[in-house]
Design a protein around this motif. Structure first.
Motif, PDB file in Angstrom:
ATOM      1  N   GLN A  48       0.832  -1.210   0.000  1.00 46.00           N
ATOM      2  CA  GLN A  48       0.000   0.000   0.000  1.00 46.00           C
ATOM      3  C   GLN A  48       0.866   1.260   0.000  1.00 46.00           C
ATOM      4  O   GLN A  48       0.524   2.267  -0.635  1.00 46.00           O
ATOM      5  N   ALA A  49       1.984   1.200   0.712  1.00 44.94           N
ATOM      6  CA  ALA A  49       2.897   2.347   0.731  1.00 44.94           C
ATOM      7  C   ALA A  49       3.519   2.561  -0.648  1.00 44.94           C
ATOM      8  O   ALA A  49       3.677   3.703  -1.097  1.00 44.94           O
ATOM      9  N   ILE A  50       3.844   1.482  -1.324  1.00 46.08           N
ATOM     10  CA  ILE A  50       4.393   1.580  -2.688  1.00 46.08           C
ATOM     11  C   ILE A  50       3.368   2.214  -3.623  1.00 46.08           C
ATOM     12  O   ILE A  50       3.692   3.101  -4.422  1.00 46.08           O
ATOM     13  N   GLU A  51       2.133   1.777  -3.498  1.00 49.63           N
ATOM     14  CA  GLU A  51       1.064   2.303  -4.358  1.00 49.63           C
ATOM     15  C   GLU A  51       0.783   3.767  -4.063  1.00 49.63           C
ATOM     16  O   GLU A  51       0.530   4.561  -4.984  1.00 49.63           O
ATOM     17  N   ALA A  52       0.869   4.143  -2.783  1.00 45.90           N
ATOM     18  CA  ALA A  52       0.573   5.523  -2.397  1.00 45.90           C
ATOM     19  C   ALA A  52       1.684   6.497  -2.795  1.00 45.90           C
ATOM     20  O   ALA A  52       1.437   7.691  -2.947  1.00 45.90           O
ATOM     21  N   GLU A  53       2.905   5.976  -2.968  1.00 49.96           N
ATOM     22  CA  GLU A  53       4.051   6.831  -3.296  1.00 49.96           C
ATOM     23  C   GLU A  53       4.766   6.274  -4.534  1.00 49.96           C
ATOM     24  O   GLU A  53       5.897   5.778  -4.443  1.00 49.96           O
TER      25      GLU A  53
END
Length: 295
Positions: A48-53
């Motif tokens: 999710q962090a990869i997708e958000a940034e």
């Protein structure tokens, strides 16, 4: 370490990111990355962090390092002949994913050493061969010449259990120690090399080796250039360095030097190298040898 691990357990990516960004992109940050990688569950929230940034390399780096640790969890630390085929399949699948992410990080941030250090570990697990492994090591140290973890990983790569030799391992350890400034933590490599050599020998031969006068002299020389040198600085990783010398001197029967190293640790125990003596309870191994040394 505790703060970032607590944040990782809580799936608090902003806190993890803040703590990582507060460290220089070098060995300091590498230590925190591996601390995060030890936390079960990171693999569930880091996507999710990869997708958000999408433009940031940092969450990809965290994911890559976590997948390395997650892969080794599947493989376990057992010798290859004791690892099931299914375990190897999971191990290799996770390492391949880690490689993909780490290469992407290396492309986005060409000055970073951390992804190349991670690629040293994936390379060993995926058996890329000694030539490719050396290139990955060289890529790391071009960015940080005295990177301790990078040197530790390359020493593992060239030790006998991974297809190298005792001679190559010892030569690399000494060359690295004397190639670094006096007081560098790279002196630890000499102690690790002796422990790896001891570990590879049969019962009886192992004690004869580690208690030999040449090994004792080599360990003292390394300690005097490393932890006992006036220029030694307690940077991240220093506790493990002292623990390594404490175990090596203890096994060598050099109680005075072992006691001095145990005193410096002040009761702080690192998993490596004590799990070589007691895989299920490294703390018990530490305490047993500390007591034998008179601490």
């Amino acid at each position: 370490m505790a703060r970032i691990q607590e944040a990782a357990k809580a799936a608090d990516w902003p806190a993890v990111r803040e703590l990582l960004e507060a460290r220089p992109e070098s060995e300091d940050r590498t230590e925190l990355l591996w601390a995060v990688s030890e936390i079960s569950g990171v693999e569930t929230w880091i996507p999710q962090a990869i997708e958000a940034e999408p433009g940031s390399a940092l969450p990809l780096l965290v994911a890559g390092i976590r997948y390395i640790s997650w892969g080794w969890e599947a493989r376990t630390g057992a010798r290859a002949q004791h690892v099931a085929r299914e375990q190897f399949e999971v191990f290799h699948d996770r390492l391949r994913i880690a490689e993909k992410w780490l290469y992407e990080v290396a492309e986005r941030e060409p000055g970073w050493a951390s992804p190349w250090c991670g690629l040293q570990v994936t390379g060993r697990g995926l058996e890329v061969g000694q030539t490719a492994a050396r290139r990955r090591f060289e890529a790391t140290v071009r960015r940080d010449p005295y990177h301790l973890r990078a040197h530790q990983q390359h020493l593992q790569q060239i030790c006998a259990k991974w297809g190298g030799s005792h001679e190559e391992m010892h030569a690399f350890a000494r060359r690295s120690m004397f190639g670094a400034p006096a007081g560098s933590m790279l002196g630890q490599l000499v102690a690790i090399a002796h422990l790896e050599h001891w570990l590879d020998l049969d019962a009886g031969a192992d004690a004869t080796y580690i208690r030999g006068p040449k090994v004792t002299a080599s360990l003292r020389e390394a300690a005097e250039r490393c932890v006992l040198h006036p220029d030694f600085v307690r940077r991240p990783g220093w506790v493990q360095v002292y623990n390594t010398f404490a175990m090596a001197f203890s096994l060598a029967g050099d109680k005075a030097m072992a006691r001095e190293c145990f005193e410096a640790t002040d009761g702080s125990v690192t998993k490596f190298p004590w799990y070589y003596l007691n895989g299920s309870d490294p703390v018990a191994a530490y305490r047993e040898h500390r007591s034998a040394a008179g601490r």
